[in-house]
Design a protein around this motif. Structure first.
Motif, PDB file in Angstrom:
ATOM      1  N   VAL A  99       1.463 -39.364  36.627  1.00 35.25           N
ATOM      2  CA  VAL A  99       1.580 -40.822  36.627  1.00 35.25           C
ATOM      3  C   VAL A  99       1.518 -41.300  38.073  1.00 35.25           C
ATOM      4  N   THR A 100       0.611 -42.204  38.375  1.00 35.56           N
ATOM      5  CA  THR A 100       0.408 -42.634  39.758  1.00 35.56           C
ATOM      6  C   THR A 100       0.474 -44.148  39.891  1.00 35.56           C
ATOM      7  N   PHE A 101       0.810 -44.589  41.107  1.00 35.29           N
ATOM      8  CA  PHE A 101       0.777 -46.008  41.456  1.00 35.29           C
ATOM      9  C   PHE A 101       0.450 -46.109  42.940  1.00 35.29           C
ATOM     10  N   SER A 102      -0.553 -46.900  43.253  1.00 33.86           N
ATOM     11  CA  SER A 102      -0.953 -47.137  44.640  1.00 33.86           C
ATOM     12  C   SER A 102      -1.204 -45.822  45.382  1.00 33.86           C
ATOM     13  N   HIS A 103      -1.941 -44.927  44.729  1.00 33.93           N
ATOM     14  CA  HIS A 103      -2.319 -43.626  45.302  1.00 33.93           C
ATOM     15  C   HIS A 103      -1.101 -42.759  45.626  1.00 33.93           C
ATOM     16  N   ARG A 104      -0.038 -42.939  44.874  1.00 38.53           N
ATOM     17  CA  ARG A 104       1.158 -42.108  45.017  1.00 38.53           C
ATOM     18  C   ARG A 104       1.579 -41.624  43.637  1.00 38.53           C
ATOM     19  N   VAL A 105       2.098 -40.393  43.570  1.00 38.17           N
ATOM     20  CA  VAL A 105       2.553 -39.820  42.305  1.00 38.17           C
ATOM     21  C   VAL A 105       3.997 -40.228  42.053  1.00 38.17           C
ATOM     22  N   ILE A 106       4.269 -40.761  40.881  1.00 33.98           N
ATOM     23  CA  ILE A 106       5.639 -41.110  40.502  1.00 33.98           C
ATOM     24  C   ILE A 106       6.334 -39.837  40.026  1.00 33.98           C
ATOM     25  N   ALA A 107       7.514 -39.570  40.561  1.00 33.62           N
ATOM     26  CA  ALA A 107       8.230 -38.327  40.276  1.00 33.62           C
ATOM     27  C   ALA A 107       8.463 -38.159  38.779  1.00 33.62           C
ATOM     28  N   SER A 108       8.361 -36.918  38.311  1.00 32.76           N
ATOM     29  CA  SER A 108       8.557 -36.633  36.883  1.00 32.76           C
ATOM     30  C   SER A 108       9.964 -37.011  36.433  1.00 32.76           C
ATOM     31  N   LYS A 109      10.941 -36.900  37.346  1.00 33.47           N
ATOM     32  CA  LYS A 109      12.319 -37.279  37.006  1.00 33.47           C
ATOM     33  C   LYS A 109      12.392 -38.775  36.690  1.00 33.47           C
ATOM     34  N   THR A 110      11.656 -39.577  37.447  1.00 32.86           N
ATOM     35  CA  THR A 110      11.637 -41.018  37.209  1.00 32.86           C
ATOM     36  C   THR A 110      10.976 -41.343  35.878  1.00 32.86           C
ATOM     37  N   VAL A 111       9.909 -40.624  35.561  1.00 34.58           N
ATOM     38  CA  VAL A 111       9.221 -40.829  34.286  1.00 34.58           C
ATOM     39  C   VAL A 111      10.145 -40.468  33.127  1.00 34.58           C
ATOM     40  N   LYS A 112      10.894 -39.365  33.271  1.00 33.40           N
ATOM     41  CA  LYS A 112      11.843 -38.952  32.229  1.00 33.40           C
ATOM     42  C   LYS A 112      12.938 -40.001  32.049  1.00 33.40           C
ATOM     43  N   GLN A 113      13.427 -40.551  33.158  1.00 36.68           N
ATOM     44  CA  GLN A 113      14.449 -41.597  33.072  1.00 36.68           C
ATOM     45  C   GLN A 113      13.901 -42.826  32.367  1.00 36.68           C
ATOM     46  N   THR A 114      12.639 -43.140  32.619  1.00 42.25           N
ATOM     47  CA  THR A 114      11.994 -44.277  31.955  1.00 42.25           C
ATOM     48  C   THR A 114      11.988 -44.096  30.444  1.00 42.25           C
ATOM     49  N   ILE A 115      11.584 -42.909  30.013  1.00 45.19           N
ATOM     50  CA  ILE A 115      11.542 -42.616  28.570  1.00 45.19           C
ATOM     51  C   ILE A 115      12.949 -42.643  27.983  1.00 45.19           C
ATOM     52  N   SER A 116      13.923 -42.109  28.726  1.00 48.13           N
ATOM     53  CA  SER A 116      15.313 -42.100  28.254  1.00 48.13           C
ATOM     54  C   SER A 116      15.846 -43.516  28.088  1.00 48.13           C
ATOM     55  N   VAL A 117      15.554 -44.383  29.069  1.00 48.12           N
ATOM     56  CA  VAL A 117      16.002 -45.777  28.992  1.00 48.12           C
ATOM     57  C   VAL A 117      15.409 -46.463  27.770  1.00 48.12           C
ATOM     58  N   LEU A 118      14.111 -46.278  27.552  1.00 48.77           N
ATOM     59  CA  LEU A 118      13.448 -46.915  26.422  1.00 48.77           C
ATOM     60  C   LEU A 118      14.004 -46.432  25.087  1.00 48.77           C
ATOM     61  N   LEU A 119      14.181 -45.117  24.947  1.00 47.04           N
ATOM     62  CA  LEU A 119      14.691 -44.562  23.694  1.00 47.04           C
ATOM     63  C   LEU A 119      16.122 -45.034  23.431  1.00 47.04           C
ATOM     64  N   PHE A 120      16.957 -44.961  24.461  1.00 47.13           N
ATOM     65  CA  PHE A 120      18.354 -45.369  24.301  1.00 47.13           C
ATOM     66  C   PHE A 120      18.449 -46.857  24.012  1.00 47.13           C
ATOM     67  N   PHE A 121      17.643 -47.649  24.734  1.00 45.94           N
ATOM     68  CA  PHE A 121      17.665 -49.100  24.558  1.00 45.94           C
ATOM     69  C   PHE A 121      17.304 -49.488  23.126  1.00 45.94           C
ATOM     70  N   PHE A 122      16.180 -48.964  22.628  1.00 46.44           N
ATOM     71  CA  PHE A 122      15.736 -49.341  21.290  1.00 46.44           C
ATOM     72  C   PHE A 122      16.655 -48.763  20.210  1.00 46.44           C
ATOM     73  N   THR A 123      17.298 -47.634  20.504  1.00 49.38           N
ATOM     74  CA  THR A 123      18.279 -47.088  19.557  1.00 49.38           C
ATOM     75  C   THR A 123      19.455 -48.037  19.391  1.00 49.38           C
ATOM     76  N   ILE A 124      19.976 -48.553  20.520  1.00 47.28           N
ATOM     77  CA  ILE A 124      21.099 -49.497  20.475  1.00 47.28           C
ATOM     78  C   ILE A 124      20.683 -50.793  19.778  1.00 47.28           C
ATOM     79  N   VAL A 125      19.483 -51.272  20.057  1.00 43.93           N
ATOM     80  CA  VAL A 125      19.001 -52.499  19.419  1.00 43.93           C
ATOM     81  C   VAL A 125      18.911 -52.319  17.906  1.00 43.93           C
ATOM     82  N   VAL A 126      18.355 -51.184  17.471  1.00 44.53           N
ATOM     83  CA  VAL A 126      18.223 -50.922  16.034  1.00 44.53           C
ATOM     84  C   VAL A 126      19.598 -50.846  15.373  1.00 44.53           C
ATOM     85  N   ILE A 127      20.529 -50.151  16.021  1.00 46.97           N
ATOM     86  CA  ILE A 127      21.889 -50.038  15.464  1.00 46.97           C
ATOM     87  C   ILE A 127      22.555 -51.406  15.393  1.00 46.97           C
TER      88      ILE A 127
END
Length: 427
Positions: free
Chosen positions: A317-345
Motif C-alpha cells: 500500500v503506497t501514498f506519495s511514493h512511500r510505502v505505508i507500514a503493514s502495521k498501520t494497514v492492520k490497524q486500519t482493518i482492525s478499526v473498521l472491523l471493530f467500528f462496524f461490529t459496535i455499530v451493528v450491535i
C-alpha cells in the motif's frame, strides 16, 4: 442542580442530565431537549466548560496544569499524554501541548469576534457575546450544541457570516493539531527562510498532513456536490434558494456531518439517499489528534489505498511514493472491523428496544452517536431509557476511539511470530 436549570420549562431526570453531560464531554451534540429550554446561564456556562474539556481532552488539561505550575511529569504521565495527543514519540510534548492550547485560543477568539459582529446587533451586547462564545466553543470542539432552541441553526440558513464561520471552526478543530503544527512550521520557513515556491512548500509538508488535507478537500467537494444534486429539487430544503445559496447550504451540511452536529435544514425533510450519504460522511469523521470523531480520514484513506493497491496489482500500500507500514494497514482493518461490529450491535439493540420507531432513523441515530456527530432525525427525545443508555455507550466508545477502547479490553504485548505462509481464497 436547581441553580443550573429553568424550573418551569422542562422537568429533567438524573438520566436526562447524564445523557446531556456525556454528549457534551464526548462532543456529540445529541440531547433529550434543546439546551436553551433546560439550562439557564449557569447551566449553559457549565456546558461550555464541558465541551471545551471534551474537545481538548481531560488528560491534556491536567498535563497543561502540571506544566503551567512548572511541575515535572513522570514517564507514565508522558506516555499517557503522548497517547492523548496522538503523537508517535514523546519529543517536545510540552511545547506541542502549549501549541495546541494557543492555537485553540487564537482560533476561537478570532472567529468568536467575527460571530459577535452578527450576534451583538441581533441579541444585544450581553447575550450576543455569550451566544458567540457558546457557538464558537461548540463548533471548534465539534460538539454540535447550540442555545437557540429546537431549530438548531435553521434561522441562519442563508447567513454567510454564521455559515462560513461555523464551517471554518469545525474544519480547523477537526483537522487535528498535528496538521496545524506542520503547516505553521512550514509557513515560517516559507516567509522567514529562503523563499520557495508554493509547490515546494506543499511537498515539504509531512505525508500524513498531505493525506489528511487531500482527503478532507475531496470529501468536502464530493459531499457538497452530492448534497446539492440530491436536494436541488426538494422544496423542503434548498430548491427555493438561488444556486449560490444552495451551494452554501449543501457545503455547511457536508462540513457539519464530519462529526460537528449542527444543521441549517431538518434531516426529517432531506431525501433518504441524502441521509444515506450523510451516514458515510459521519463514519469518515475528521483528522486524528483533533476534536472530531469518526474512524478518521486517515483510516478511510488507507482503506481506499488498500483497495486501490489490490485493483492495480500492487503488493504494498503506497501514498506519495512511500510505502505505508503493514502495521498501520492492520490497524486500519482492525478499526473498521471493530467500528462496524459496535455499530451493528448498537443498532440491533436499538431495534429490539425501540420497535415502534423508524428503523432508518434509528440507524441514522446509531451512526451519529458512534461517530460523535450529534445530528438526529428528531428521534433522541423519543428514545426509551434503554435506548438512551445504548446511545450513551455508543457516544462514549466513539469519543474514546475504536483503537483505544479495543486495546483497553485486550492489553497484551505485541508478539512477533513467524510461521510458514498459507494461501486462502477470499472474495
Amino acid at each position: 442542580m436547581p441553580i443550573s436549570q429553568y424550573q418551569n420549562n422542562y422537568h429533567t431526570t438524573y438520566l436526562d442530565n447524564l445523557f446531556n453531560v456525556i454528549s457534551m464531554v464526548c462532543v456529540t451534540g445529541l440531547s433529550i431537549a434543546p439546551i436553551s429550554e433546560i439550562y439557564n446561564g449557569i447551566g449553559q456556562t457549565i456546558s461550555i466548560i464541558l465541551m471545551q474539556i471534551g474537545g481538548l481532552g481531560l488528560i491534556t488539561l491536567i498535563a497543561f496544569g502540571v506544566f503551567a505550575l512548572q511541575k515535572k511529569m513522570n514517564f507514565a504521565g508522558h506516555t499517557l499524554l503522548q497517547s492523548a495527543l496522538n503523537r508517535k514519540d514523546s519529543k517536545n510534548l510540552k511545547e506541542y501541548l502549549f501549541f495546541a492550547y494557543k492555537t485553540t485560543i487564537i482560533i476561537e477568539s478570532l472567529f468568536g469576534i467575527i460571530i459577535m459582529t452578527d450576534f451583538i446587533p441581533r441579541f444585544g451586547i450581553k447575550h450576543g457575546i455569550f451566544n458567540s462564545i457558546f457557538l464558537t466553543v461548540s463548533a471548534f470542539c465539534n460538539a454540535g450544541f447550540d442555545n437557540f432552541g429546537s431549530s438548531s441553526l435553521n434561522t441562519f440558513v442563508l447567513n454567510p457570516t454564521i455559515n462560513f464561520s461555523v464551517s471554518a471552526l469545525i474544519i480547523f478543530g477537526g483537522i487535528g493539531f498535528a496538521v496545524w503544527d506542520d503547516v505553521i512550521a512550514n509557513l515560517k520557513r516559507l516567509f522567514f527562510s529562503k523563499p520557495v515556491g508554493h509547490g515546494v512548500f506543499y511537498k515539504k509538508l509531512s505525508n500524513q498532513t498531505r493525506l489528511i488535507l487531500q482527503t478532507t478537500v475531496i470529501i468536502l467537494f464530493l459531499g457538497t456536490l452530492l448534497t446539492w444534486y440530491l436536494e436541488k429539487d426538494n422544496p423542503k430544503t434548498i430548491s427555493n434558494y438561488t444556486f449560490p445559496q444552495q451551494i452554501m447550504v449543501s457545503f455547511f451540511q457536508t462540513v457539519t456531518m464530519r462529526t460537528a452536529g449542527f444543521s441549517t435544514i431538518s434531516f426529517k425533510d432531506t431525501f433518504a439517499p441524502t441521509n444515506f450519504i450523510y451516514m458515510f460522511q459521519m463514519i469518515i469523521g475528521g483528522g486524528p489528534g483533533g476534536t472530531a470523531g469518526g474512524i478518521k480520514v486517515t483510516t478511510f484513506a488507507i482503506a481506499f489505498l488498500l483497495i486501490k493497491s489490490e485493483l492495480v496489482g500492487q503488493s504494498l500500500v503506497t501514498f506519495s511514493h512511500r510505502v505505508i507500514a503493514s502495521k498501520t494497514v492492520k490497524q486500519t482493518i482492525s478499526v473498521l472491523l471493530f467500528f462496524f461490529t459496535i455499530v451493528v450491535i448498537g443498532y440491533t439493540l436499538l431495534l429490539s428496544f425501540e420497535p415502534n420507531l423508524d428503523p432508518f432513523s434509528l440507524l441514522f441515530e446509531t451512526i451519529s452517536a458512534m461517530n460523535t456527530v450529534g445530528v438526529t432525525m428528531d428521534l433522541t427525545s423519543k428514545l426509551s431509557t434503554q435506548g438512551r443508555i445504548i446511545i450513551m455507550l455508543l457516544m462514549f466508545i466513539g469519543r474514546v476511539g475504536p483503537i483505544t477502547f479495543l486495546f483497553s479490553l485486550i492489553q497484551k504485548k505485541e508478539k512477533n511470530i513467524n510461521y510458514a505462509e498459507t494461501d486462502i481464497l477470499v472474495g
